[in-house]
Design a protein around this motif. Structure first.
Motif, PDB file in Angstrom:
ATOM      1  N   ARG A 159       0.858  -1.188   0.000  1.00 47.69           N
ATOM      2  CA  ARG A 159       0.000   0.000   0.000  1.00 47.69           C
ATOM      3  C   ARG A 159       0.891   1.233   0.000  1.00 47.69           C
ATOM      4  NH1 ARG A 159      -4.498   1.044   4.563  1.00 47.69           N
ATOM      5  NH2 ARG A 159      -5.875   0.054   3.067  1.00 47.69           N
ATOM      6  N   GLY A 174     -12.466   2.571  -6.515  1.00 47.87           N
ATOM      7  CA  GLY A 174     -11.911   3.644  -5.689  1.00 47.87           C
ATOM      8  C   GLY A 174     -10.631   4.192  -6.285  1.00 47.87           C
ATOM      9  N   LYS A 175     -10.032   5.163  -5.564  1.00 51.26           N
ATOM     10  CA  LYS A 175      -8.833   5.795  -6.129  1.00 51.26           C
ATOM     11  C   LYS A 175      -7.641   4.854  -6.164  1.00 51.26           C
ATOM     12  CE  LYS A 175      -7.804   8.698  -2.009  1.00 51.26           C
ATOM     13  NZ  LYS A 175      -8.972   8.263  -1.233  1.00 51.26           N
ATOM     14  N   GLY A 176      -7.688   3.751  -5.396  1.00 48.39           N
ATOM     15  CA  GLY A 176      -6.651   2.723  -5.528  1.00 48.39           C
ATOM     16  C   GLY A 176      -6.681   2.115  -6.923  1.00 48.39           C
ATOM     17  N   TYR A 210      -5.151   4.639  -9.202  1.00 50.72           N
ATOM     18  CA  TYR A 210      -3.697   4.663  -8.978  1.00 50.72           C
ATOM     19  C   TYR A 210      -3.003   3.502  -9.685  1.00 50.72           C
ATOM     20  CZ  TYR A 210       0.774   4.171  -6.606  1.00 50.72           C
ATOM     21  OH  TYR A 210       2.112   4.041  -6.343  1.00 50.72           O
ATOM     22  N   MET A 231     -15.725   6.166  -6.962  1.00 49.61           N
ATOM     23  CA  MET A 231     -15.471   7.110  -5.886  1.00 49.61           C
ATOM     24  C   MET A 231     -14.877   8.366  -6.507  1.00 49.61           C
ATOM     25  SD  MET A 231     -16.594   5.460  -3.287  1.00 49.61           S
ATOM     26  CE  MET A 231     -15.993   6.382  -1.870  1.00 49.61           C
ATOM     27  N   GLY A 243     -10.132  -1.330  -4.856  1.00 46.61           N
ATOM     28  CA  GLY A 243      -9.319  -0.162  -4.482  1.00 46.61           C
ATOM     29  C   GLY A 243     -10.131   0.936  -3.830  1.00 46.61           C
ATOM     30  N   ALA A 244     -11.120   0.558  -3.059  1.00 44.21           N
ATOM     31  CA  ALA A 244     -11.926   1.530  -2.301  1.00 44.21           C
ATOM     32  C   ALA A 244     -12.101   0.987  -0.891  1.00 44.21           C
ATOM     33  CB  ALA A 244     -13.279   1.736  -2.956  1.00 44.21           C
ATOM     34  N   ARG A 245     -12.024   1.866   0.091  1.00 45.40           N
ATOM     35  CA  ARG A 245     -12.169   1.426   1.481  1.00 45.40           C
ATOM     36  C   ARG A 245     -13.569   1.712   1.999  1.00 45.40           C
ATOM     37  NH1 ARG A 245      -6.794   4.379   3.659  1.00 45.40           N
ATOM     38  NH2 ARG A 245      -7.341   5.700   1.887  1.00 45.40           N
ATOM     39  N   ASN A 304     -14.708   3.192   4.422  1.00 45.41           N
ATOM     40  CA  ASN A 304     -14.542   4.171   5.505  1.00 45.41           C
ATOM     41  C   ASN A 304     -15.751   5.114   5.536  1.00 45.41           C
ATOM     42  OD1 ASN A 304     -14.120   5.720   3.268  1.00 45.41           O
ATOM     43  ND2 ASN A 304     -11.911   5.906   3.549  1.00 45.41           N
ATOM     44  N   ASP A 310      -7.902  -5.578  -2.743  1.00 41.66           N
ATOM     45  CA  ASP A 310      -7.015  -4.540  -2.182  1.00 41.66           C
ATOM     46  C   ASP A 310      -5.631  -5.125  -1.954  1.00 41.66           C
ATOM     47  OD1 ASP A 310      -7.859  -1.657  -0.626  1.00 41.66           O
ATOM     48  OD2 ASP A 310      -5.868  -2.487  -0.180  1.00 41.66           O
ATOM     49  N   ILE A 311      -4.649  -4.271  -1.999  1.00 34.33           N
ATOM     50  CA  ILE A 311      -3.266  -4.712  -1.814  1.00 34.33           C
ATOM     51  C   ILE A 311      -2.930  -4.908  -0.335  1.00 34.33           C
ATOM     52  CG2 ILE A 311      -2.123  -2.439  -1.621  1.00 34.33           C
ATOM     53  CD1 ILE A 311      -0.176  -3.654  -3.888  1.00 34.33           C
ATOM     54  N   GLY A 316      -4.013  -8.440  -3.377  1.00 35.41           N
ATOM     55  CA  GLY A 316      -2.984  -8.351  -4.409  1.00 35.41           C
ATOM     56  C   GLY A 316      -3.054  -6.983  -5.038  1.00 35.41           C
ATOM     57  N   ASP A 317      -2.152  -6.734  -6.011  1.00 36.93           N
ATOM     58  CA  ASP A 317      -2.258  -5.444  -6.693  1.00 36.93           C
ATOM     59  C   ASP A 317      -3.405  -5.530  -7.694  1.00 36.93           C
ATOM     60  OD1 ASP A 317      -1.085  -5.477  -9.695  1.00 36.93           O
ATOM     61  OD2 ASP A 317      -0.112  -7.007  -8.456  1.00 36.93           O
ATOM     62  N   ILE A 318      -4.013  -4.404  -7.958  1.00 43.67           N
ATOM     63  CA  ILE A 318      -5.267  -4.406  -8.715  1.00 43.67           C
ATOM     64  C   ILE A 318      -5.073  -4.917 -10.143  1.00 43.67           C
ATOM     65  CG2 ILE A 318      -6.974  -2.814  -9.737  1.00 43.67           C
ATOM     66  CD1 ILE A 318      -6.944  -1.473  -6.883  1.00 43.67           C
TER      67      ILE A 318
HETATM   68  P1  ADP Z   1     -11.575   5.882  -2.287  1.00 41.11           P
HETATM   69  O1  ADP Z   1     -11.469   7.022  -1.329  1.00 41.11           O
HETATM   70  O2  ADP Z   1     -11.554   6.295  -3.702  1.00 41.11           O
HETATM   71  O3  ADP Z   1     -12.648   4.953  -1.923  1.00 41.11           O
HETATM   72  P2  ADP Z   1      -9.487   4.701  -0.803  1.00 41.11           P
HETATM   73  O4  ADP Z   1      -8.319   5.602  -0.681  1.00 41.11           O
HETATM   74  O5  ADP Z   1     -10.434   4.614   0.337  1.00 41.11           O
HETATM   75  O6  ADP Z   1     -10.231   5.034  -2.156  1.00 41.11           O
HETATM   76  O7  ADP Z   1      -8.974   3.236  -1.060  1.00 41.11           O
HETATM   77  C1  ADP Z   1      -7.902   2.964  -1.871  1.00 41.11           C
HETATM   78  C2  ADP Z   1      -7.489   1.551  -1.594  1.00 41.11           C
HETATM   79  O8  ADP Z   1      -6.730   1.106  -2.697  1.00 41.11           O
HETATM   80  C3  ADP Z   1      -6.635   1.382  -0.341  1.00 41.11           C
HETATM   81  O9  ADP Z   1      -7.222   0.442   0.517  1.00 41.11           O
HETATM   82  C4  ADP Z   1      -5.301   0.884  -0.889  1.00 41.11           C
HETATM   83  O10 ADP Z   1      -4.728  -0.106  -0.059  1.00 41.11           O
HETATM   84  C5  ADP Z   1      -5.682   0.289  -2.218  1.00 41.11           C
HETATM   85  N1  ADP Z   1      -4.638   0.331  -3.229  1.00 41.11           N
HETATM   86  C6  ADP Z   1      -3.828   1.353  -3.560  1.00 41.11           C
HETATM   87  N2  ADP Z   1      -3.036   1.011  -4.574  1.00 41.11           N
HETATM   88  C7  ADP Z   1      -3.339  -0.255  -4.906  1.00 41.11           C
HETATM   89  C8  ADP Z   1      -2.879  -1.181  -5.881  1.00 41.11           C
HETATM   90  N3  ADP Z   1      -1.921  -0.865  -6.758  1.00 41.11           N
HETATM   91  N4  ADP Z   1      -3.449  -2.390  -5.915  1.00 41.11           N
HETATM   92  C9  ADP Z   1      -4.394  -2.729  -5.034  1.00 41.11           C
HETATM   93  N5  ADP Z   1      -4.890  -1.902  -4.110  1.00 41.11           N
HETATM   94  C10 ADP Z   1      -4.369  -0.692  -4.035  1.00 41.11           C
END
Ligand code: ADP
Ligand code: MG
Length: 579
Positions: A165, A226-228, A231, A252, A285-287, A289, A312-313, A330-332
């Protein structure tokens, strides 16, 4: 020393701490540094520029730190922020903590005072135990005391920032380090080129099968990106997976545009319905929260009505708020590829009854919104102003949209459709204000694309001095300040009847456009959506810095935007208002 030895000493090629830091960064593909010069890093910035790096000097470290953080998000490579000791370091720390919270890779490099004096608390210039302070606020923190360790220190910082992460890393460089001298050849050998800094993390086959089995059994499935996911830069695989399943998806805030918001499967305009009525939710890739109401409560319908799949990673993210029936760690890129590889040819697309219900709701909501966006009112409300900006982004889909504020943020997120990945940069997981100008600078510097920064007047105030930075580097940034005379709105009055303004009110009818003019940029003052469109188009066509003061009805905003429930208010006051 004998004369011969002295001669040998002077003939030997030498290097020093300054050069080793620069060489170590360059060796690892880092070409840009964001920061504020001062003791003891002034010369580091100069020498980095001399060595061909892009060094962007800001007016305040927090903005430089935000720039580094978002550069990390955009590039999957750590963004670098360089600060002076103690106060400069602390100013950069907010951005470092925010980067860590948002899973953006960045490295805060701060000069510091001498260990011997700091540890004995003898009162050095800007004395502070920076390493100890940074530690709990970032993913990892390191200090380098010897020039020969700079290579390893930089390598460790890079790996810590981007592997697993991603997050923020602190690198402490005491002043004395920079002038330490060593043999140039030995110095070059001491540097480390980080091989495979973010290794692929392949999901377990059993986890992939389990997830697909749950997805196959769903009657009302939903995918949340999500932003993950943004990313990960696995755009093609994600699109292929979403389209193959035919499942409605939500993006997201910073994932918007990963698939176009106008995609037929996009359920953005039916958000409440899909969150409430879905039976299987796949998070990529979204939490879960606060931004997703922790996966429970009214938003999510009947308790126990959902099964969650999470990709999620970070293994520890699983079960953080609700039980996850199918964790895929794992990675996305690797996870989504594995999911695709394990879907047979006859994979069923999402049940049509569900898809039709979602589409019907979406059409209904889109129609409701359309008329609010079309009004050419003066003064503008948020919707009519955003309607104009929505068209701008539609016509300029490769522009980067930076967005912060309360109402300005909440409403823009819903109104402005995004068409390409990683084009929407906003307040992220913390909902922090003041990221706008740092993000705008880095977005322009890193991508060379035009930037449209849509800022609430309050949010802009946290970082507004950086318009000088934007003008100094002549960046293609068009800032629109939604000026409604205050925080949330500009109509509050001092309840005591005193002459001080209300706590949430700003100077009435302020002219933010004059600020950019002071530094040679183009200022515009607009009061209607038509004027706003014309000004933004003109500014963006010019490719030069501009600031548009967009007058919004001071009565238009709502308290705390759409998160008013998080802003505690006096129960007595509410009771009085009801009576
Ligand atoms: P959003 O606010 O858009 O919902 P978050 O920031 O809450 O997104 O969640 C992003 C998630 O993506 C985190 O839990 C992070 O561990 C995960 N993440 C980030 N990069 C990677 C990746 N390369 N592969 C898998 N998961 C990832
Ligand atoms: Mg305001």
């Amino acid at each position: 020393m004998s004369t011969t030895a002295q001669n040998m000493e002077t003939e030997r090629e030498l290097t020093d701490g300054f050069h080793l830091v620069i060489d170590a960064l360059k060796l690892n593909g880092i070409e840009t540094v964001y920061g504020v010069p001062g003791i003891p890093v002034t010369d580091l910035g100069r020498k980095a520029q001399a060595a061909g790096m892009r060094v962007i000097s800001f007016r305040h470290e927090q903005n430089a730190g935000n720039a580094a953080a978002i550069a990390g998000f955009l590039n999957r490579r750590p963004g670098i922020c360089l600060t002076v000791s103690a106060p400069g370091f602390l100013n950069g720390l907010t951005a470092l903590a925010n980067a860590t919270t948002n899973c953006f890779p960045m490295i805060l490099i701060s000069g510091s005072s001498e260990r011997e004096v700091v540890d004995l608390q003898q009162g050095d210039y800007e004395e502070m135990d920076q390493l100890a302070i940074a530690k709990p606020l970032c993913k990892a923190a390191f200090r380098v005391l010897h020039a020969q360790d700079i290579g390893i220190g930089v390598a460790r910082a890079i790996r810590a920032a981007v592997s697993g992460r991603p997050g923020g890393v602190y690198l402490d460089l005491p002043a004395k380090l920079f002038s330490q001298v060593m043999d140039a050849e030995a110095g070059a050998k001491s540097l480390v080129k980080v091989i495979d800094p973010a290794p692929a993390q392949i999901p377990a086959p059993a986890a992939v099968k389990r997830a697909l089995a749950v997805l196959k059994g769903a009657k009302r499935p939903l995918i949340i990106l999500g932003k993950g996911a943004a990313y990960a830069q696995a755009d093609d695989q994600i699109r292929a997976f979403v389209e193959k399943t035919g499942i409605p998806f939500l993006q997201m805030s910073m994932a918007k545009g990963l698939l176009p918001d106008t995609h037929p499967q996009s359920a953005g305009a039916a958000r409440s319905t899909v969150l409430k009525d879905s039976d299987v939710v796949m998070l990529i890739g979204a939490r879960l929260n606060w931004l997703l109401s922790h996966g429970k409560g009214k938003t999510w319908g009947e308790p126990g009505s959902k099964k969650f799949i999470q990709v999620d990673i970070e293994p520890r993210e699983m079960d953080s708020n609700v039980g996850i029936v199918a964790p895929v760690v794992g990675d996305i890129g690797s996870c989504v590829s594995a999911l695709l590889d394990n879907m047979d040819a006859g994979w069923p697309t999402a049940p049509s009854e569900w898809v039709n219900a979602v589409n019907a709701k979406r059409e209904e909501n889109v129609a409701k919104m359309a008329s609010r966006l079309m009004k050419n009112s003066s003064p503008m409300d948020f919707h009519s102003a955003l309607g104009a900006l929505r068209t701008i982004i539609k016509e300029r889909p490769d522009a980067i949209l930076v967005n912060e504020g309360a109402n300005t943020l909440d409403l823009a997120r819903g109104v402005i459709d995004m068409y390409q990945p990683r084009k929407r940069l906003d307040v992220g997981t913390w909902g922090v204000m003041g990221v706008g100008m740092g993000f705008a600078v880095a977005a322009a510097v890193e991508t060379g694309k035009p930037v449209l920064a849509v800022e609430g007047d309050s949010a802009f105030g946290f970082c507004g001095m950086e318009v000088e930075t934007i003008c100094r580097y002549n960046l293609p940034v068009c800032i629109v300040v939604f000026n409604n005379n205050g925080i949330y709105r500009g109509t509050d009055v001092n309840p005591s009847g005193g002459s001080d303004p209300a706590t949430t009110a700003f100077v009435r009818d302020a002219r933010y456009d004059k600020l950019v003019e002071a530094f040679g940029g183009a200022g515009f003052h607009v009061t209607t959506p038509d004027e706003l469109s014309r000004a933004v188009n003109k500014a963006m066509d010019s490719g030069r810095p501009a600031l548009i003061n967009a007058v919004i009805d001071p009565a238009a905003g709502s308290e705390s935007g759409n998160i008013s429930k998080l802003n505690p208010q006096s129960a007595l006051k509410k009771k009085q208002e009801r009576n």
